[in-house]
Design a protein around this motif. Structure first.
Motif, PDB file in Angstrom:
ATOM      1  N   GLU A  43       0.846  -1.186   0.000  1.00  0.00           N
ATOM      2  CA  GLU A  43       0.000   0.000   0.000  1.00  0.00           C
ATOM      3  C   GLU A  43       0.882   1.236   0.000  1.00  0.00           C
ATOM      4  OE1 GLU A  43      -4.079  -1.571   2.081  1.00  0.00           O
ATOM      5  OE2 GLU A  43      -2.728  -0.382   3.303  1.00  0.00           O
ATOM      6  N   LEU A  44       0.557   2.167  -0.882  1.00  0.00           N
ATOM      7  CA  LEU A  44       1.321   3.410  -1.012  1.00  0.00           C
ATOM      8  C   LEU A  44       0.387   4.604  -0.889  1.00  0.00           C
ATOM      9  CD1 LEU A  44       3.459   2.697  -4.211  1.00  0.00           C
ATOM     10  CD2 LEU A  44       4.206   2.516  -1.855  1.00  0.00           C
ATOM     11  N   GLU A  45       0.878   5.642  -0.270  1.00  0.00           N
ATOM     12  CA  GLU A  45       0.220   6.947  -0.306  1.00  0.00           C
ATOM     13  C   GLU A  45       1.134   7.829  -1.148  1.00  0.00           C
ATOM     14  OE1 GLU A  45      -2.384   8.654   1.611  1.00  0.00           O
ATOM     15  OE2 GLU A  45      -3.167   6.885   2.608  1.00  0.00           O
ATOM     16  N   VAL A  46       0.601   8.337  -2.259  1.00  0.00           N
ATOM     17  CA  VAL A  46       1.386   9.191  -3.142  1.00  0.00           C
ATOM     18  C   VAL A  46       0.654  10.511  -3.334  1.00  0.00           C
ATOM     19  CG1 VAL A  46       2.458   7.234  -4.332  1.00  0.00           C
ATOM     20  CG2 VAL A  46       0.356   8.211  -5.234  1.00  0.00           C
ATOM     21  N   ALA A  47       1.369  11.502  -3.814  1.00  0.00           N
ATOM     22  CA  ALA A  47       0.767  12.809  -4.075  1.00  0.00           C
ATOM     23  C   ALA A  47      -0.357  12.660  -5.097  1.00  0.00           C
ATOM     24  CB  ALA A  47       1.829  13.774  -4.596  1.00  0.00           C
ATOM     25  N   ASP A  48      -1.408  13.438  -4.944  1.00  0.00           N
ATOM     26  CA  ASP A  48      -2.591  13.346  -5.810  1.00  0.00           C
ATOM     27  C   ASP A  48      -2.274  13.483  -7.292  1.00  0.00           C
ATOM     28  OD1 ASP A  48      -4.359  12.799  -3.773  1.00  0.00           O
ATOM     29  OD2 ASP A  48      -4.977  14.885  -3.513  1.00  0.00           O
ATOM     30  N   GLY A  49      -1.281  14.234  -7.655  1.00  0.00           N
ATOM     31  CA  GLY A  49      -0.969  14.444  -9.066  1.00  0.00           C
ATOM     32  C   GLY A  49      -0.063  13.399  -9.683  1.00  0.00           C
ATOM     33  N   THR A  50       0.276  12.357  -8.941  1.00  0.00           N
ATOM     34  CA  THR A  50       1.204  11.343  -9.454  1.00  0.00           C
ATOM     35  C   THR A  50       0.571  10.624 -10.639  1.00  0.00           C
ATOM     36  OG1 THR A  50       2.055  11.037  -7.212  1.00  0.00           O
ATOM     37  CG2 THR A  50       2.613   9.348  -8.831  1.00  0.00           C
ATOM     38  N   ASP A  51       1.275  10.624 -11.768  1.00  0.00           N
ATOM     39  CA  ASP A  51       0.702  10.010 -12.964  1.00  0.00           C
ATOM     40  C   ASP A  51       0.970   8.508 -13.013  1.00  0.00           C
ATOM     41  OD1 ASP A  51       3.380   9.971 -13.611  1.00  0.00           O
ATOM     42  OD2 ASP A  51       3.171  11.062 -15.488  1.00  0.00           O
ATOM     43  N   ASP A  52       0.192   7.820 -13.863  1.00  0.00           N
ATOM     44  CA  ASP A  52       0.280   6.366 -13.972  1.00  0.00           C
ATOM     45  C   ASP A  52       1.656   5.898 -14.430  1.00  0.00           C
ATOM     46  OD1 ASP A  52      -2.304   6.071 -13.069  1.00  0.00           O
ATOM     47  OD2 ASP A  52      -3.173   5.875 -15.076  1.00  0.00           O
ATOM     48  N   ALA A  53       2.319   6.666 -15.282  1.00  0.00           N
ATOM     49  CA  ALA A  53       3.651   6.282 -15.757  1.00  0.00           C
ATOM     50  C   ALA A  53       4.658   6.253 -14.607  1.00  0.00           C
ATOM     51  CB  ALA A  53       4.113   7.238 -16.850  1.00  0.00           C
ATOM     52  N   THR A  54       4.552   7.192 -13.689  1.00  0.00           N
ATOM     53  CA  THR A  54       5.448   7.226 -12.533  1.00  0.00           C
ATOM     54  C   THR A  54       5.179   6.045 -11.612  1.00  0.00           C
ATOM     55  OG1 THR A  54       5.598   9.635 -12.636  1.00  0.00           O
ATOM     56  CG2 THR A  54       6.168   8.605 -10.530  1.00  0.00           C
ATOM     57  N   ILE A  55       3.911   5.747 -11.390  1.00  0.00           N
ATOM     58  CA  ILE A  55       3.545   4.607 -10.537  1.00  0.00           C
ATOM     59  C   ILE A  55       4.041   3.309 -11.165  1.00  0.00           C
ATOM     60  CG2 ILE A  55       1.607   3.320  -9.577  1.00  0.00           C
ATOM     61  CD1 ILE A  55       0.091   6.105  -9.619  1.00  0.00           C
ATOM     62  N   ASP A  56       3.853   3.167 -12.473  1.00  0.00           N
ATOM     63  CA  ASP A  56       4.320   1.983 -13.178  1.00  0.00           C
ATOM     64  C   ASP A  56       5.833   1.849 -13.074  1.00  0.00           C
ATOM     65  OD1 ASP A  56       3.477  -0.252 -15.006  1.00  0.00           O
ATOM     66  OD2 ASP A  56       4.956   0.748 -16.290  1.00  0.00           O
ATOM     67  N   SER A  57       6.534   2.963 -13.164  1.00  0.00           N
ATOM     68  CA  SER A  57       7.992   2.955 -13.044  1.00  0.00           C
ATOM     69  C   SER A  57       8.430   2.492 -11.654  1.00  0.00           C
ATOM     70  CB  SER A  57       8.545   4.344 -13.352  1.00  0.00           C
ATOM     71  OG  SER A  57       9.941   4.343 -13.301  1.00  0.00           O
ATOM     72  N   MET A  58       7.713   2.935 -10.611  1.00  0.00           N
ATOM     73  CA  MET A  58       8.015   2.477  -9.245  1.00  0.00           C
ATOM     74  C   MET A  58       7.919   0.955  -9.165  1.00  0.00           C
ATOM     75  SD  MET A  58       5.874   4.979  -6.769  1.00  0.00           S
ATOM     76  CE  MET A  58       5.775   6.727  -7.062  1.00  0.00           C
ATOM     77  N   CYS A  59       6.874   0.420  -9.759  1.00  0.00           N
ATOM     78  CA  CYS A  59       6.658  -1.030  -9.717  1.00  0.00           C
ATOM     79  C   CYS A  59       7.760  -1.768 -10.458  1.00  0.00           C
ATOM     80  CB  CYS A  59       5.301  -1.375 -10.321  1.00  0.00           C
ATOM     81  SG  CYS A  59       3.907  -0.806  -9.341  1.00  0.00           S
ATOM     82  N   ARG A  60       8.076  -1.300 -11.647  1.00  0.00           N
ATOM     83  CA  ARG A  60       9.074  -1.987 -12.466  1.00  0.00           C
ATOM     84  C   ARG A  60      10.486  -1.899 -11.886  1.00  0.00           C
ATOM     85  NH1 ARG A  60       7.739  -3.876 -17.117  1.00  0.00           N
ATOM     86  NH2 ARG A  60       5.716  -3.430 -18.004  1.00  0.00           N
ATOM     87  N   LYS A  61      10.814  -0.767 -11.256  1.00  0.00           N
ATOM     88  CA  LYS A  61      12.181  -0.575 -10.764  1.00  0.00           C
ATOM     89  C   LYS A  61      12.425  -1.125  -9.370  1.00  0.00           C
ATOM     90  CE  LYS A  61      13.253   3.426 -13.601  1.00  0.00           C
ATOM     91  NZ  LYS A  61      13.625   4.832 -13.635  1.00  0.00           N
ATOM     92  N   LEU A  62      11.374  -1.246  -8.542  1.00  0.00           N
ATOM     93  CA  LEU A  62      11.615  -1.650  -7.156  1.00  0.00           C
ATOM     94  C   LEU A  62      10.600  -2.636  -6.592  1.00  0.00           C
ATOM     95  CD1 LEU A  62      13.280  -1.295  -4.544  1.00  0.00           C
ATOM     96  CD2 LEU A  62      11.687   0.528  -3.925  1.00  0.00           C
ATOM     97  N   LEU A  63       9.327  -2.404  -6.816  1.00  0.00           N
ATOM     98  CA  LEU A  63       8.302  -3.144  -6.092  1.00  0.00           C
ATOM     99  C   LEU A  63       8.082  -4.567  -6.602  1.00  0.00           C
ATOM    100  CD1 LEU A  63       5.730  -0.259  -5.617  1.00  0.00           C
ATOM    101  CD2 LEU A  63       7.551  -0.995  -4.079  1.00  0.00           C
ATOM    102  N   ALA A  64       8.344  -4.817  -7.876  1.00  0.00           N
ATOM    103  CA  ALA A  64       8.155  -6.151  -8.452  1.00  0.00           C
ATOM    104  C   ALA A  64       9.380  -6.539  -9.266  1.00  0.00           C
ATOM    105  CB  ALA A  64       6.918  -6.168  -9.338  1.00  0.00           C
ATOM    106  N   ASN A  65       9.710  -7.815  -9.214  1.00  0.00           N
ATOM    107  CA  ASN A  65      10.754  -8.358 -10.075  1.00  0.00           C
ATOM    108  C   ASN A  65      10.048  -8.853 -11.328  1.00  0.00           C
ATOM    109  OD1 ASN A  65      12.629  -9.889 -11.422  1.00  0.00           O
ATOM    110  ND2 ASN A  65      13.312 -11.051  -9.637  1.00  0.00           N
ATOM    111  N   THR A  66      10.056  -8.041 -12.371  1.00  0.00           N
ATOM    112  CA  THR A  66       9.242  -8.328 -13.551  1.00  0.00           C
ATOM    113  C   THR A  66       9.710  -9.547 -14.344  1.00  0.00           C
ATOM    114  OG1 THR A  66      10.467  -6.698 -14.850  1.00  0.00           O
ATOM    115  CG2 THR A  66       8.426  -5.956 -13.767  1.00  0.00           C
ATOM    116  N   VAL A  67      10.857 -10.106 -14.001  1.00  0.00           N
ATOM    117  CA  VAL A  67      11.302 -11.339 -14.644  1.00  0.00           C
ATOM    118  C   VAL A  67      10.418 -12.499 -14.193  1.00  0.00           C
ATOM    119  CG1 VAL A  67      13.222 -12.984 -14.857  1.00  0.00           C
ATOM    120  CG2 VAL A  67      13.678 -10.525 -14.876  1.00  0.00           C
TER     121      VAL A  67
END
Length: 81
Positions: A43-67
């Motif tokens: 669960e994340l609390e992010v700033a209201d203006g955070t766009d989907d591309a930024t959220i997706d980048s967080m997931c790909r770079k840290l939150l999930a091992n996409t392999v």
């Protein structure tokens, strides 16, 4: 803005933790459990203006091992009082 990130293993990836849980359930007398897969919820609390591309980048770079993992992003509506 509140987000829930669901991270699960991709199909075909071995899940030893899920297997151990499945065996333990059978040992406790719970019949009929064919398969168990274990994932994680972030669960994340992010700033209201955070766009989907930024959220997706967080997931790909840290939150999930996409392999070996898939992820799904859920936007959580704030409860109204």
């Amino acid at each position: 803005m509140k987000l829930r990130i669901f991270v699960t293993l991709k199909p075909g990836v071995l899940d030893p933790q899920g297997r151990a849980i499945g065996q333990a359930l059978g040992g406790l007398g719970f019949a009929g459990v064919a398969d168990v897969r274990v994932g994680k919820l972030i669960e994340l609390e992010v700033a209201d203006g955070t766009d989907d591309a930024t959220i997706d980048s967080m997931c790909r770079k840290l939150l999930a091992n996409t392999v070996i993992e898939n992820y799904r992003i859920e936007h959580v509506q704030a409860a109204t009082a």
